[in-house]
Design an enzyme around this catalytic site. Sequence first.
Site, short mmCIF file in Angstrom:
data_model
loop_
_atom_site.label_atom_id
_atom_site.label_comp_id
_atom_site.label_asym_id
_atom_site.label_seq_id
_atom_site.Cartn_x
_atom_site.Cartn_y
_atom_site.Cartn_z
N ARG A 236 0.87 -1.26 -0.02
CA ARG A 236 0.04 0.05 0.36
C ARG A 236 0.83 1.30 -0.02
NH1 ARG A 236 -3.60 -2.64 -1.51
NH2 ARG A 236 -5.71 -2.93 -0.60
N GLU A 265 -4.35 7.65 -4.89
CA GLU A 265 -4.49 6.90 -6.27
C GLU A 265 -5.71 7.64 -7.07
OE1 GLU A 265 -4.28 2.90 -5.58
OE2 GLU A 265 -2.23 2.94 -4.82
N HIS A 284 -1.44 0.42 -9.57
CA HIS A 284 -2.10 -0.79 -8.76
C HIS A 284 -2.59 -1.62 -9.39
CE1 HIS A 284 -3.99 -1.01 -4.39
NE2 HIS A 284 -3.93 -2.14 -4.88
P1 NAD Z 1 -1.23 -11.14 5.08
O1 NAD Z 1 -2.36 -10.65 6.19
O2 NAD Z 1 -1.35 -12.60 4.39
O3 NAD Z 1 0.22 -11.09 5.45
C1 NAD Z 1 0.91 -9.75 6.12
C2 NAD Z 1 2.06 -10.36 6.86
O4 NAD Z 1 2.44 -8.88 7.62
C3 NAD Z 1 1.44 -10.97 8.15
O5 NAD Z 1 2.31 -12.23 8.19
C4 NAD Z 1 1.93 -10.02 9.56
O6 NAD Z 1 2.32 -11.00 10.76
C5 NAD Z 1 2.93 -9.14 8.82
N1 NAD Z 1 2.91 -7.84 9.65
C6 NAD Z 1 1.92 -7.10 9.89
N2 NAD Z 1 2.59 -6.08 10.53
C7 NAD Z 1 3.75 -6.10 10.47
C8 NAD Z 1 4.62 -5.44 11.08
N3 NAD Z 1 4.54 -4.10 11.51
N4 NAD Z 1 5.87 -5.60 10.61
C9 NAD Z 1 6.32 -6.78 10.09
N5 NAD Z 1 5.49 -7.94 9.65
C10 NAD Z 1 4.22 -7.27 9.93
O7 NAD Z 1 -1.33 -10.34 3.90
P2 NAD Z 1 -0.99 -10.60 2.29
O8 NAD Z 1 -2.21 -11.18 1.88
O9 NAD Z 1 0.24 -11.12 2.19
O10 NAD Z 1 -1.00 -9.06 1.97
C11 NAD Z 1 -0.20 -8.10 2.17
C12 NAD Z 1 -0.62 -6.66 1.84
O11 NAD Z 1 -0.59 -6.53 0.45
C13 NAD Z 1 -2.18 -6.54 1.99
O12 NAD Z 1 -2.71 -6.11 3.27
C14 NAD Z 1 -2.70 -5.58 0.83
O13 NAD Z 1 -2.67 -4.04 1.47
C15 NAD Z 1 -1.52 -5.68 0.02
N6 NAD Z 1 -1.94 -5.94 -1.38
C16 NAD Z 1 -1.75 -5.40 -2.52
C17 NAD Z 1 -2.31 -5.62 -3.83
C18 NAD Z 1 -2.11 -4.99 -4.96
O14 NAD Z 1 -3.00 -4.98 -6.00
N7 NAD Z 1 -0.97 -4.37 -5.16
C19 NAD Z 1 -2.93 -7.03 -3.67
C20 NAD Z 1 -3.09 -7.80 -2.80
C21 NAD Z 1 -2.61 -7.21 -1.59
#
Ligand code: NAD
Length: 325
Positions: A236, A265, A284
């Site tokens: 994000r 965005e 995005h």
């Molecule tokens: P997820 O919840 O499976 O994984 C997130 C990980 O981050 C978890 O393992 C958590 O323990 C860790 N985490 C949380 N806070 C933390 C911190 N302060 N320090 C270190 N680690 C931390 O999520 P995901 O499915 O892997 O997706 C991650 C992010 O990617 C989503 O929240 C979303 O915003 C973004 N995303 C973007 C797109 C895109 O189109 N660009 C698509 C999908 C997801």
Amino acid sequence: YLMNKIKVAILGIVHQKGIDFLRQKDFEVFEVKNFEPEYLKEKLEFVDGILLRTSKLDKNILKNCSKLKIISRHGVGYDNVDADYLNQKKIALGITSKSNAVSVAEHVMTFFMYLTKNLSTSDKLVRDGNFKKKSELPDFFELYEKKVLIFGFGRIGKEVAKRCHGFGMKVYVYDPFLDNSVIEEHNCIPTGKKEGLSLADYITIHLPLNEETRNFISKTEFNVMKKNSIVINTSRGGIINEIDLYQALNEKMIKSAGIDVFESEPPDPNHPFFKLDNILLTPHNAALTLECRMRMSQEAAENIYFYLKEKNKLNYENLVNKNYL
Ligand code: NAD
């Protein structure tokens, strides 16, 4: 008769698959493409469910949704919704946890490879009749045996790790919410934030955006990165401080960056990133492959249908706030 149908609003453009699924289940489905708060307040007043892309749903809009039972995100991040309000009102919040990790991971590898081989320069050589200058390319490297640091080892982080291993990279992970053993089971090396930043050739961010992760990568972090490092953000906007990233790239403190997400965005037409030639930008769309759009549309629609009609079939992993309902 129409009055009794379950009403679902689709906010934003989604693949037809999910819409057809809900209509087959006899739901009344309508698409909304205007996201002005006043318009949304009126349009959403009597809906039972909302299938939501990336538009913002704050308390001001939500408090007018008198019949709302579920918001189903087309995707996994939910920083565009007031989740506290939903918890308080016992309105379900769904995500599509099974759908988009692979597509985002492939996007990360695309950024890695494109920036590592600096492909635009090669393409230009051929078109400009400079084919024979091929041995003079200064920016032409391999991923093999390089060190990659993954921030956040969730669904996407894990898929990225697998692909990096396929390229023979050494994979470091920072995720203090996980036991080191989980990271090691995936053949990755647990590391601290600063330690990881100072050894990595590649850095890729897979964290949710929240108060803790806003500006997670700022000046302090760029200061410890290696000069050859390549930084990718598909999580994000706001997790990397954009002004500090601009400075790091402009002053060549790092080599290059690949950015899919922006603080605002679409980004302002005068955004400083556009002045740089060592940044690769995408709108995005890391998760917008056709395959992924079909999966997300279907999974988001199923979340609504199962939650309202067949709870026994619901994937509870997709229900972010199950403990509040
Ligand atoms: P997820 O919840 O499976 O994984 C997130 C990980 O981050 C978890 O393992 C958590 O323990 C860790 N985490 C949380 N806070 C933390 C911190 N302060 N320090 C270190 N680690 C931390 O999520 P995901 O499915 O892997 O997706 C991650 C992010 O990617 C989503 O929240 C979303 O915003 C973004 N995303 C973007 C797109 C895109 O189109 N660009 C698509 C999908 C997801």
